[in-house]
Design a protein around this motif. Structure first.
Motif, PDB file in Angstrom:
ATOM      1  N   VAL A  46       0.847  -1.199   0.000  1.00 40.81           N
ATOM      2  CA  VAL A  46       0.000   0.000   0.000  1.00 40.81           C
ATOM      3  C   VAL A  46       0.882   1.249   0.000  1.00 40.81           C
ATOM      4  N   ILE A  61      -2.036  -6.331  -4.427  1.00 44.05           N
ATOM      5  CA  ILE A  61      -2.468  -4.940  -4.293  1.00 44.05           C
ATOM      6  C   ILE A  61      -3.885  -4.765  -4.816  1.00 44.05           C
ATOM      7  N   LEU A  83      -5.562   3.869   0.471  1.00 42.52           N
ATOM      8  CA  LEU A  83      -5.006   4.288  -0.815  1.00 42.52           C
ATOM      9  C   LEU A  83      -5.400   5.718  -1.133  1.00 42.52           C
TER      10      LEU A  83
END
Length: 95
Positions: free
Chosen positions: A8, A46, A57
């Motif tokens: 991340v 991801i 995010l």
């Protein structure tokens, strides 16, 4: 920091590096970077994290991952280096 945290972090870091290009170009450049340089296992994880931890995010990274999930293939954004063929000299600054 867990492996998921690192992924991340990296996605957000890449996106931040491209933000000066403007949102749309930054999204395409971030996606292009992941397509070009991330291992398939990293991309798969991801993409899962984009759902599990969407709040972690940033907007550019999240949009790039939405495009990646949808199969959108951007034009190459940063084609700075053309690597030499096996026996060809020059053409790369990589040594």
């Amino acid at each position: 920091m867990t492996t998921d945290d690192k992924l991340v972090y990296m996605a957000n870091q890449i996106a931040r590096n491209f933000e000066a290009l403007g949102h749309d170009h930054a999204v395409a450049a971030t996606e292009d970077h992941m397509l070009s340089f991330w291992d398939p296992r990293m991309k798969a994880r991801i993409l899962a994290l984009a759902v599990e931890r969407a709040d972690a995010l940033g907007p550019v990274a999240a949009a790039a991952l939405e495009r990646l999930r949808a199969g959108v293939v951007p034009r190459p954004q940063t084609g700075a280096t053309r690597f030499a063929a096996v026996d060809e000299s020059g053409a790369s600054d990589a040594g």
